[in-house]
Scaffold this active site. Sequence first.
Site, PDB file in Angstrom:
ATOM      1  N   HIS A  69       0.680  -1.306  -0.040  1.00 30.47           N
ATOM      2  CA  HIS A  69       0.050   0.117   0.092  1.00 30.47           C
ATOM      3  C   HIS A  69       0.871   1.228   0.097  1.00 30.47           C
ATOM      4  O   HIS A  69       0.642   2.111  -0.995  1.00 30.47           O
ATOM      5  CB  HIS A  69      -0.869  -0.145   1.061  1.00 30.47           C
ATOM      6  CG  HIS A  69      -1.763   1.197   1.439  1.00 30.47           C
ATOM      7  ND1 HIS A  69      -3.187   0.946   1.072  1.00 30.47           N
ATOM      8  CD2 HIS A  69      -1.649   2.438   1.660  1.00 30.47           C
ATOM      9  CE1 HIS A  69      -3.634   2.454   1.194  1.00 30.47           C
ATOM     10  NE2 HIS A  69      -2.853   3.194   1.601  1.00 30.47           N
ATOM     11  N   GLU A  70       1.717   1.420   0.759  1.00 34.39           N
ATOM     12  CA  GLU A  70       2.674   2.467   1.061  1.00 34.39           C
ATOM     13  C   GLU A  70       3.747   2.721  -0.092  1.00 34.39           C
ATOM     14  O   GLU A  70       3.643   3.806  -0.473  1.00 34.39           O
ATOM     15  CB  GLU A  70       3.291   2.681   2.316  1.00 34.39           C
ATOM     16  CG  GLU A  70       2.324   2.946   3.585  1.00 34.39           C
ATOM     17  CD  GLU A  70       1.299   4.071   3.055  1.00 34.39           C
ATOM     18  OE1 GLU A  70       1.935   5.167   2.799  1.00 34.39           O
ATOM     19  OE2 GLU A  70       0.168   4.162   3.520  1.00 34.39           O
TER      20      GLU A  70
END
Length: 241
Positions: free
Chosen positions: A33-34
Amino acid sequence: MFNRFERWFGNGAEGIVDLLITVFCVLISLTIHEFSHGFMAYLRGDKTAKNTGRLSLNPIQHLDPIGALCLFLFGFGWAKPVMVHPQNFKRKTIKLDMVLTALAGPLSNFLLAFLSVFAVVAIVTFSDGIFLLNGGIAYYSEVVGKYTLLTIEILMSLATMNLGLGIFNLIPIPPLDGSKVLNAVLPTRIYFQIMEYERYGFIALIVLINLPPFKMLLGTLLELIYGGYLGFSDMILRLFV
């Protein structure tokens, strides 16, 4: 939450394996995600993520203790936000770049969830003695190997966790990605009015997570998308079988 603790610590070796699978899925989901946020910002001209060590697949670089714990316990959570400097984007496309950067995280989770579901359907399709029934697995223990079942369990956990992470982060409450998308398309005056309440975002999220109607809504959305992924994957595989 208590059901999860009972499952992990009340079922001996089987519970420990389930706990390890959950930890693995949390680390993978938050990291992807990041990293996707940072990579998209990098592609759009902002190198802040790279310069601060966030353009990395090392989970330690991205973990937010509270967000990871919520994902671990409730299936919905967040990671440590990647720093983005909008002034590094092109002036003519700055709002578009902000939206793309904010959406990159949730979209990466939806993609990873789909790939996980597709892999499960592929394993079921090409394996003997194992069947997919309403999203669950039915199998003949004397035919199916334990490592095959473990792989399916990991993939299904990865799929549901990524769907939860993707859906949850689209909520327009700071510091979630949905708020960044909303803020990028709002007039500047309204944006700054909303940002005055940003410090209350975490409190609002904790309250929402514990509201049964809210959890029911997110759970329903997760099931709908998961079911759609199953059907679409099955349709694709039938073209080649």
